[in-house]
Design an enzyme around this catalytic site. Structure first.
Site, mmCIF file in Angstrom:
data_model
loop_
_atom_site.group_PDB
_atom_site.id
_atom_site.type_symbol
_atom_site.label_atom_id
_atom_site.label_comp_id
_atom_site.label_asym_id
_atom_site.label_seq_id
_atom_site.Cartn_x
_atom_site.Cartn_y
_atom_site.Cartn_z
ATOM 1 N N ASP A 1 -17.230 -0.945 1.118
ATOM 2 C CA ASP A 1 -17.526 -2.364 0.906
ATOM 3 C C ASP A 1 -16.629 -3.209 1.814
ATOM 4 O O ASP A 1 -15.705 -2.685 2.427
ATOM 5 C CB ASP A 1 -17.343 -2.763 -0.567
ATOM 6 C CG ASP A 1 -16.061 -2.204 -1.144
ATOM 7 O OD1 ASP A 1 -15.068 -2.063 -0.402
ATOM 8 O OD2 ASP A 1 -16.047 -1.902 -2.356
ATOM 9 N N ASP B 1 -14.240 -6.547 2.094
ATOM 10 C CA ASP B 1 -13.504 -7.558 1.348
ATOM 11 C C ASP B 1 -12.985 -8.619 2.303
ATOM 12 O O ASP B 1 -12.475 -8.310 3.376
ATOM 13 C CB ASP B 1 -12.335 -6.917 0.597
ATOM 14 C CG ASP B 1 -12.820 -5.901 -0.429
ATOM 15 O OD1 ASP B 1 -13.805 -6.203 -1.135
ATOM 16 O OD2 ASP B 1 -12.235 -4.813 -0.505
ATOM 17 N N ASP C 1 -1.188 -3.051 -1.867
ATOM 18 C CA ASP C 1 -0.523 -1.831 -2.327
ATOM 19 C C ASP C 1 0.064 -0.991 -1.186
ATOM 20 O O ASP C 1 1.285 -0.854 -1.073
ATOM 21 C CB ASP C 1 -1.427 -1.010 -3.259
ATOM 22 C CG ASP C 1 -2.855 -0.822 -2.747
ATOM 23 O OD1 ASP C 1 -3.135 -1.228 -1.606
ATOM 24 O OD2 ASP C 1 -3.680 -0.248 -3.485
HETATM 25 P P1 ATP Z 1 -12.154 1.720 -1.402
HETATM 26 O O1 ATP Z 1 -13.021 0.497 -1.529
HETATM 27 O O2 ATP Z 1 -12.528 2.660 -0.336
HETATM 28 O O3 ATP Z 1 -11.912 2.373 -2.695
HETATM 29 P P2 ATP Z 1 -10.151 -0.235 -0.817
HETATM 30 O O4 ATP Z 1 -8.828 -0.118 -0.105
HETATM 31 O O5 ATP Z 1 -11.145 -1.161 -0.235
HETATM 32 O O6 ATP Z 1 -10.709 1.234 -0.938
HETATM 33 P P3 ATP Z 1 -10.370 -1.749 -3.211
HETATM 34 O O7 ATP Z 1 -10.095 -1.313 -4.604
HETATM 35 O O8 ATP Z 1 -11.745 -2.118 -2.805
HETATM 36 O O9 ATP Z 1 -9.815 -0.575 -2.298
HETATM 37 O O10 ATP Z 1 -9.376 -2.948 -2.913
HETATM 38 C C1 ATP Z 1 -9.442 -3.728 -1.733
HETATM 39 C C2 ATP Z 1 -8.039 -4.087 -1.233
HETATM 40 O O11 ATP Z 1 -7.354 -4.842 -2.237
HETATM 41 C C3 ATP Z 1 -7.137 -2.874 -0.997
HETATM 42 O O12 ATP Z 1 -7.317 -2.361 0.300
HETATM 43 C C4 ATP Z 1 -5.773 -3.442 -1.199
HETATM 44 O O13 ATP Z 1 -5.340 -4.150 -0.048
HETATM 45 C C5 ATP Z 1 -5.981 -4.461 -2.298
HETATM 46 N N1 ATP Z 1 -5.735 -3.873 -3.643
HETATM 47 C C6 ATP Z 1 -6.651 -3.319 -4.465
HETATM 48 N N2 ATP Z 1 -6.094 -2.892 -5.605
HETATM 49 C C7 ATP Z 1 -4.795 -3.202 -5.524
HETATM 50 C C8 ATP Z 1 -3.678 -3.036 -6.403
HETATM 51 N N3 ATP Z 1 -3.824 -2.440 -7.582
HETATM 52 N N4 ATP Z 1 -2.483 -3.488 -5.971
HETATM 53 C C9 ATP Z 1 -2.345 -4.094 -4.772
HETATM 54 N N5 ATP Z 1 -3.346 -4.266 -3.906
HETATM 55 C C10 ATP Z 1 -4.554 -3.835 -4.261
HETATM 56 MG MG MG Z 2 -12.943 -1.712 -1.062
#
Ligand code: ATP
Ligand code: MG
Length: 432
Positions: free
Chosen positions: A51, A53, A133
């Site tokens: 996705d 963001d 994170d």
């Molecule tokens: P994927 O979508 O492949 O699972 P992602 O890195 O995009 O991985 P998401 O859960 O969609 O993970 O979160 C988007 C972004 O938001 C992350 O890349 C991170 O920068 C931030 N993020 C998400 N969850 C947290 C958290 N618990 N603490 C700090 N930052 C977070």
């Molecule tokens: Mg994501």
């Protein structure tokens, strides 16, 4: 560090056109806007992002004014969702630091364990990067000059294949213990190592997961089990003391030295899950939960039978008790626990094959899953009923059309059964 367009090799074509639309609309509205997080990381790794963001300096209310197709969601994190049919672009406002003393302040709040309960303090892009994170998740793609801004050394860590928290690991895990699960998920998904300083505190801090709402832990465990790396996640979660925080009753059984069959069963189940996902076959969480709770149920059945209950009642009660205990850690929605119940109930009846019974059993909606479950039990050595499994394999491979006609002639199974109860709308379904 800023990496100019000429040096990073990412082009706008690799992004979702809707995400690009959102970026331009925000830019034209006079705001800063970036693609951030997983999508940049995945493209740099040559993977397809799940996705897209977006992060901006516009507040959620300002974002809403720019888009007709926008909904505001969340309390802990207020976010805007821009909806394009099935695709949703998530737009977050840059987060800032918390001013320790403003406990009474509604926009930011932490618990006694240091966990952030509210996180709606807005800030600059530098501050936003520090609140993310892992270093590899703090990369920003700017729509103004198409550069990548790397505030935490994420590009170098991607090259070094290293999962590293930004800031002091213990503080960051206390703020949000789910980051421990995310560390495992990213390590296996991206085939990277968790840096030593990020890994060491996990075991001692694992119990903090008990402060996380059971619904959020369900969402996280689905991500861990349905991403095609469930087997690796299972092994690493156990190694780091996290699995027992999610499934304490099962972990108590698996950690006994004599539980070879049980460990084998769960690991095989996850390996099968991965195989199905990686060959685009359907996987239902009902099957996974049927497997995860099977041994706690068998254990409870033995206890209740020892207390004098008959085997039927013991089985029913054990299922209810184990589901209720599990719901305190991981809130599995009812639509999946119902499926798991069907799979368990069929295990009890699957040896009854005389007359029309086998055929009627085979018509049950969960029969195929229950049969797969039996195969798993036999394969892992949990049960010795190989003859029964082989009988069903042969039966299911046979042409059963003749039997269908026979049952029709007997006056059952004609046409589609009428639905007697209206299905509840999804939202009202409770977790169990
Ligand atoms: P994927 O979508 O492949 O699972 P992602 O890195 O995009 O991985 P998401 O859960 O969609 O993970 O979160 C988007 C972004 O938001 C992350 O890349 C991170 O920068 C931030 N993020 C998400 N969850 C947290 C958290 N618990 N603490 C700090 N930052 C977070
Ligand atoms: Mg994501």
């Amino acid at each position: 560090m800023v990496i100019p367009r000429s040096e990073h090799g990412i082009s706008r074509k690799q992004f979702s056109p809707n995400a690009i639309k959102v970026l331009y609309r925000l830019k034209d509205g006079g705001y800063d806007a970036y693609l951030v997080g997983g999508c940049i990381r995945d493209i740099l790794l040559g993977l397809e992002p799940k996705d897209f963001d977006v992060v901006t300096n516009a507040t959620p209310e300002q974002v809403k004014k720019l888009f007709r197709n926008c909904r505001l969601i969340g309390r802990r994190f207020r976010l805007a969702h821009i909806v394009f049919g099935r695709e949703i672009i998530e737009v977050a406002t840059m987060r800032g630091h918390h001013q320790g003393e403003d406990e009474a302040n509604k926009i930011s709040q932490a618990s006694e364990h240091g966990q952030l309960l509210r996180d709606n303090v807005y800030g600059s892009i530098e501050e936003d990067a520090e609140r993310r994170d892992f270093t590899i998740n703090a990369l920003y793609y700017s729509i103004n000059d198409f550069s990548i801004k790397d505030f935490a050394g994420g590009v170098a860590d991607i090259k070094a294949r290293k999962i590293e928290l930004i800031g002091d690991p213990e503080t960051r895990y206390r703020e949000d213990p789910v980051r421990m699960l995310r560390a495992v998920r990213f390590a296996t998904k991206l085939d990277m190592e968790i840096a030593k300083a990020t890994k060491t505190p996990i075991k001692p801090l694992a119990p903090l997961l008990s402060n996380i709402p059971a619904a959020r832990l369900f969402e996280e465990s689905l991500k861990l089990f349905l991403g095609g790396k469930a087997e690796e996640n299972f092994l690493m979660l156990r190694e780091l003391g996290l699995f027992g925080q999610l499934y304490p009753a099962l972990e108590a059984i698996l950690s006994k030295p004599e539980s070879d069959f049980e460990r084998n069963f769960i690991q095989k189940m996850f390996a099968n899950t991965d195989e199905r996902i990686n060959s685009n076959k359907k996987v239902t969480p009902a099957f996974i939960y049927a497997a995860l709770l099977w041994f706690p149920i068998l254990e409870k059945v033995a206890e209740l039978e020892a207390d004098g209950l008959n085997s039927h009642d013991a089985f029913m009660q054990a299922i209810n008790q184990v589901l209720a205990d599990n719901a305190r850690c991981v809130a599995v929605p009812k639509r999946f626990t119902l499926g798991a119940r069907d799979i368990w109930h069929i295990q009890q009846r699957i040896d009854k094959r005389s007359g029309q019974r086998a055929y009627r059993l085979s018509l049950l909606p969960r029969f195929k899953a229950a049969y797969d479950f039996l195969l798993l039990r036999v394969d892992s050595g949990e049960t010795q009923q190989k003859e029964l499994a082989d009988w069903w394999t042969e039966y299911l491979n046979k042409d059963v059309t003749g039997q269908k006609d026979m049952v029709k002639a007997l006056g059952s199974g004609q046409g589609k059964p009428k639905r007697r109860y209206k299905r509840k709308p999804r939202k009202q379904q409770k977790a169990e």
